[in-house]
Design a protein around this motif. Sequence first.
Motif, PDB file in Angstrom:
ATOM      1  N   PHE A   1      27.371  85.140 -32.799  1.00 22.55           N
ATOM      2  CA  PHE A   1      28.104  85.248 -33.991  1.00 22.55           C
ATOM      3  C   PHE A   1      26.711  84.385 -34.948  1.00 22.55           C
ATOM      4  CE2 PHE A   1      29.317  82.014 -36.579  1.00 22.55           C
ATOM      5  CZ  PHE A   1      30.524  82.140 -36.879  1.00 22.55           C
ATOM      6  N   ASP A   2      25.669  84.397 -34.928  1.00 26.53           N
ATOM      7  CA  ASP A   2      24.874  83.843 -36.534  1.00 26.53           C
ATOM      8  C   ASP A   2      24.538  85.050 -37.119  1.00 26.53           C
ATOM      9  OD1 ASP A   2      24.514  81.072 -35.774  1.00 26.53           O
ATOM     10  OD2 ASP A   2      23.362  80.945 -34.536  1.00 26.53           O
ATOM     11  N   LYS A   3      24.201  86.145 -36.116  1.00 24.33           N
ATOM     12  CA  LYS A   3      23.824  87.782 -37.194  1.00 24.33           C
ATOM     13  C   LYS A   3      25.090  88.378 -36.960  1.00 24.33           C
ATOM     14  CE  LYS A   3      19.589  88.664 -34.428  1.00 24.33           C
ATOM     15  NZ  LYS A   3      18.689  89.653 -34.274  1.00 24.33           N
ATOM     16  N   ALA A   4      26.049  88.421 -36.442  1.00 23.90           N
ATOM     17  CA  ALA A   4      27.719  88.886 -36.901  1.00 23.90           C
ATOM     18  C   ALA A   4      28.594  88.879 -37.885  1.00 23.90           C
ATOM     19  CB  ALA A   4      28.365  89.152 -35.333  1.00 23.90           C
ATOM     20  N   LYS A   5      27.891  87.401 -37.981  1.00 24.30           N
ATOM     21  CA  LYS A   5      28.424  87.396 -39.573  1.00 24.30           C
ATOM     22  C   LYS A   5      28.374  87.445 -40.573  1.00 24.30           C
ATOM     23  CE  LYS A   5      25.955  83.321 -40.323  1.00 24.30           C
ATOM     24  NZ  LYS A   5      25.704  81.156 -39.947  1.00 24.30           N
ATOM     25  N   LYS A   6      26.972  88.212 -40.584  1.00 23.21           N
ATOM     26  CA  LYS A   6      26.694  89.189 -42.019  1.00 23.21           C
ATOM     27  C   LYS A   6      27.174  90.614 -41.463  1.00 23.21           C
ATOM     28  CE  LYS A   6      22.377  86.223 -42.727  1.00 23.21           C
ATOM     29  NZ  LYS A   6      21.584  86.190 -40.844  1.00 23.21           N
ATOM     30  N   PHE A   7      27.912  90.716 -40.955  1.00 21.68           N
ATOM     31  CA  PHE A   7      27.626  92.815 -40.146  1.00 21.68           C
ATOM     32  C   PHE A   7      29.576  92.285 -40.196  1.00 21.68           C
ATOM     33  CE2 PHE A   7      25.088  92.255 -36.654  1.00 21.68           C
ATOM     34  CZ  PHE A   7      26.419  92.819 -35.956  1.00 21.68           C
ATOM     35  N   GLY A   8      29.798  90.846 -39.924  1.00 22.58           N
ATOM     36  CA  GLY A   8      31.352  91.105 -39.447  1.00 22.58           C
ATOM     37  C   GLY A   8      32.627  91.078 -40.748  1.00 22.58           C
ATOM     38  N   LEU A   9      33.479  92.057 -39.862  1.00 22.44           N
ATOM     39  CA  LEU A   9      34.586  92.885 -41.114  1.00 22.44           C
ATOM     40  C   LEU A   9      35.584  91.998 -41.475  1.00 22.44           C
ATOM     41  CD1 LEU A   9      33.336  96.361 -42.100  1.00 22.44           C
ATOM     42  CD2 LEU A   9      31.737  94.021 -43.329  1.00 22.44           C
ATOM     43  N   PHE A  10      36.871  91.688 -42.640  1.00 19.18           N
ATOM     44  CA  PHE A  10      37.334  91.150 -42.635  1.00 19.18           C
ATOM     45  C   PHE A  10      38.258  92.126 -43.525  1.00 19.18           C
ATOM     46  CE2 PHE A  10      35.237  86.891 -42.509  1.00 19.18           C
ATOM     47  CZ  PHE A  10      36.244  86.365 -41.388  1.00 19.18           C
ATOM     48  N   GLU A  11      39.437  92.537 -43.344  1.00 25.99           N
ATOM     49  CA  GLU A  11      40.306  93.780 -43.591  1.00 25.99           C
ATOM     50  C   GLU A  11      41.425  93.162 -44.348  1.00 25.99           C
ATOM     51  OE1 GLU A  11      41.271  96.572 -40.926  1.00 25.99           O
ATOM     52  OE2 GLU A  11      42.515  97.990 -42.606  1.00 25.99           O
ATOM     53  N   ASN A  12      41.744  93.482 -45.549  1.00 24.56           N
ATOM     54  CA  ASN A  12      43.062  92.681 -46.378  1.00 24.56           C
ATOM     55  C   ASN A  12      43.679  93.733 -45.983  1.00 24.56           C
ATOM     56  OD1 ASN A  12      42.883  94.552 -48.470  1.00 24.56           O
ATOM     57  ND2 ASN A  12      42.236  93.083 -49.554  1.00 24.56           N
ATOM     58  N   ILE A  13      45.850  93.183 -46.029  1.00 26.67           N
ATOM     59  CA  ILE A  13      46.479  94.600 -45.491  1.00 26.67           C
ATOM     60  C   ILE A  13      46.558  95.186 -46.784  1.00 26.67           C
ATOM     61  CG2 ILE A  13      47.956  92.339 -45.660  1.00 26.67           C
ATOM     62  CD1 ILE A  13      49.599  92.463 -48.015  1.00 26.67           C
ATOM     63  N   ASP A  14      45.947  95.594 -47.799  1.00 29.21           N
ATOM     64  CA  ASP A  14      45.567  96.609 -48.487  1.00 29.21           C
ATOM     65  C   ASP A  14      44.323  98.073 -48.172  1.00 29.21           C
ATOM     66  OD1 ASP A  14      47.376  95.739 -50.590  1.00 29.21           O
ATOM     67  OD2 ASP A  14      45.467  95.021 -51.328  1.00 29.21           O
ATOM     68  N   GLY A  15      44.005  97.743 -47.558  1.00 26.46           N
ATOM     69  CA  GLY A  15      42.515  97.764 -46.156  1.00 26.46           C
ATOM     70  C   GLY A  15      41.704  97.820 -47.391  1.00 26.46           C
ATOM     71  N   LYS A  16      41.116  97.072 -47.435  1.00 30.89           N
ATOM     72  CA  LYS A  16      39.814  96.849 -48.009  1.00 30.89           C
ATOM     73  C   LYS A  16      38.994  95.945 -47.333  1.00 30.89           C
ATOM     74  CE  LYS A  16      39.948  97.193 -53.331  1.00 30.89           C
ATOM     75  NZ  LYS A  16      40.774  96.686 -53.989  1.00 30.89           N
ATOM     76  N   LYS A  17      37.915  96.483 -47.045  1.00 35.39           N
ATOM     77  CA  LYS A  17      36.942  95.481 -46.302  1.00 35.39           C
ATOM     78  C   LYS A  17      36.081  94.607 -46.705  1.00 35.39           C
ATOM     79  CE  LYS A  17      37.852  98.648 -42.626  1.00 35.39           C
ATOM     80  NZ  LYS A  17      38.428  99.925 -42.507  1.00 35.39           N
TER      81      LYS A  17
END
Length: 624
Positions: free
Chosen positions: A392-408
């Motif tokens: 988790f500590d590492k992945a919070k820097k490369f984990g992505l959130f995608e919005n409903i317009d497809g932007k990450k």
Amino acid sequence: MAAKGSISVNTENIFPIIKKFLYSDHDIFLRELVANAVDATQKLQKLASMGEFDGELGDLTIQVDVDKEAKTISITDHGIGMSEDEVEKYINQVAFSGATEFVEKFKDVDTSTIIGKFGLGFYSAFMVSDHVEVITKSFKDAPSVKWTCDGSTTYEITDADKADRGTTIVLHVNEDSEEFVDEHRLRTILNRYSKFMPIAIQVGVDKRTEKEGEGDDAKDVEIVEPHIINQKEPLWTKDPKTLTDEDYINFYKELYPMSEEPLFWIHLNVDYPFELTGILYFPKVKEDITPHKDKIQLYSRQVFITDNVEEIMPEFLRLMHGVIDSPDIPLNVSRSYLQSDANVKKISSYVTRKVADRLSSLFKNERESYETKWESIGLFVKYGMMTDDKFFDKAKKFGLFENIDGKKFTLEEYKEHIASNQIDKDGKHVFLYATDQGTQDTYIQAAKKKGYDILKMDTMIDSHFVSNTEHKFENITMKRIDSDTVNNLIETDEKNESVLTEDETKKLVEIFKRALNDDKLEPKVEAMTADELPVMITKPEFMRRMEEMSAMQGGMGGMFGGFPGADTVTINGNSELVGRILKEEDTAAQDKLVKHAYDLAKLSQGNLKGADLTAFINRSLEII
Ligand SMILES: Nc1ncnc2c1ncn2[C@@H]1O[C@H](COP(=O)(O)OP(=O)(O)OP(=O)(O)O)[C@@H](O)[C@H]1O
């Protein structure tokens, strides 16, 4: 009184225990004997390379032969062989390993390829045999010898007439194990355990016919070729610099013939604090997040140990496919031992780190391609973030959130993106998300009108991810888009002005209670904007998560099933229709309007069904 002494172990009692309980699978005997043959051959190669053996090496192929009549299996190598003294020393002394001695003796040269360690493997032959013969001739000038033993603690050594260097082990297979006296079966076993061993292993021959000659002279000829089981230099043992993408993909296809191409891979290579090589592939994963069984294979010096890595590898890593090879993984022991082995634990945390590093570098250096693979990677990353704090500590820097317009966005990027109007009165960033854009459209449109950004959280893992990780991200609240009316999704100190007086508000609630006639509903009035729906149905985030949890635990009618007031019914005090309801003097007409407004709210959630839907349609027709 005090006394000291040494406990005596009676070989006659301990021997059957070793035979019976050392290995859980009987087919391991073949792995062990072939590993010994490989060891003997590699020792000879090593000696030759050091100038200690100057004879012809010749064909070093190891042969496994079956004699159905005699019910024997024999394993023949052309390795160093043994003199009579050596047989006495290595074979007769259980748990005395000639391999360890060899490694000790030549500790200044590279002996890392020698497999044997414990001096027990040979005795696995007795798991399937009534009696075992060892016929061997040393590479040194010594007469050949034959050792015979029927599995008791007595043995016999006689002269043999073996002319060439090397060892043949003959197993006289016992009645319970006759299934093994079969070339096919042995090939299958070797394919599993010895497919990547470094010396060629032959089991029988392959025959095929080929045309020879042209025209009328053409005739069929039978071609007979040795059936070789193994690839002597599997990909993971090679220098990554010499390998192309195609090499990796081809190797993957060989390991998993039915799978789609992998997304990317990691070539593992470490010398310290333990030795480990391997290739881990990142497969295309979709909705199905059940860790694939049998997809990661553990090897020790190219000898297969297991593909059952449950409890050895963290669950999320088991979504990966590939091969891990480490001499530090014990070969001779059962899985339960493996789980508690300190090296195995170190290996698993090393692999976790490597995987995180690879994802991080992909993200940094090839963001575009990383984003296109996010559908698969996302599942894995979220799974890892939920289940492994270090990851988790590492992945919070490369984990992505995608919005409903497809932007990450990364976490930090997203916080920045919504900073202007999605921070609540407590200073928390409010992440709004939709799980189903089809049924939540009314709520989404209302939020969009306010300029809010909405995340897409529609995969199977997302709802677990939200409740599992929200508390790990600092200063963030996650709210589903239909968990409150749009004005209240993000709590601020601003309030819309209501056009209703306090009395009118009270009266409105009474009218709704009477018309809806449902104890579980607690309508409340709120000043929304005039163009929003007259009635909104929402479910508080906390309540919904509780319900989801209880449903997951199989809670039909569980603690939160039908919890009174679970749905919030909010009347829009500023809606024109609500104004009309208030003014309506005919009770029946008033009830009809209320029901219709309520049904519209349900309809906007895709939740109007059965008799309610029929009533709604009839009422609509009447109105038209
Ligand atoms: N085919 C062979 N050729 C020459 N020596 C052999 C052969 N098979 C066994 N030996 C000798 O017998 C010793 C004992 O073998 P055994 O399989 O019991 O143990 P090991 O290979 O040393 O360790 P492990 O228990 O890890 O397999 C070996 O170390 C080796 O010196």
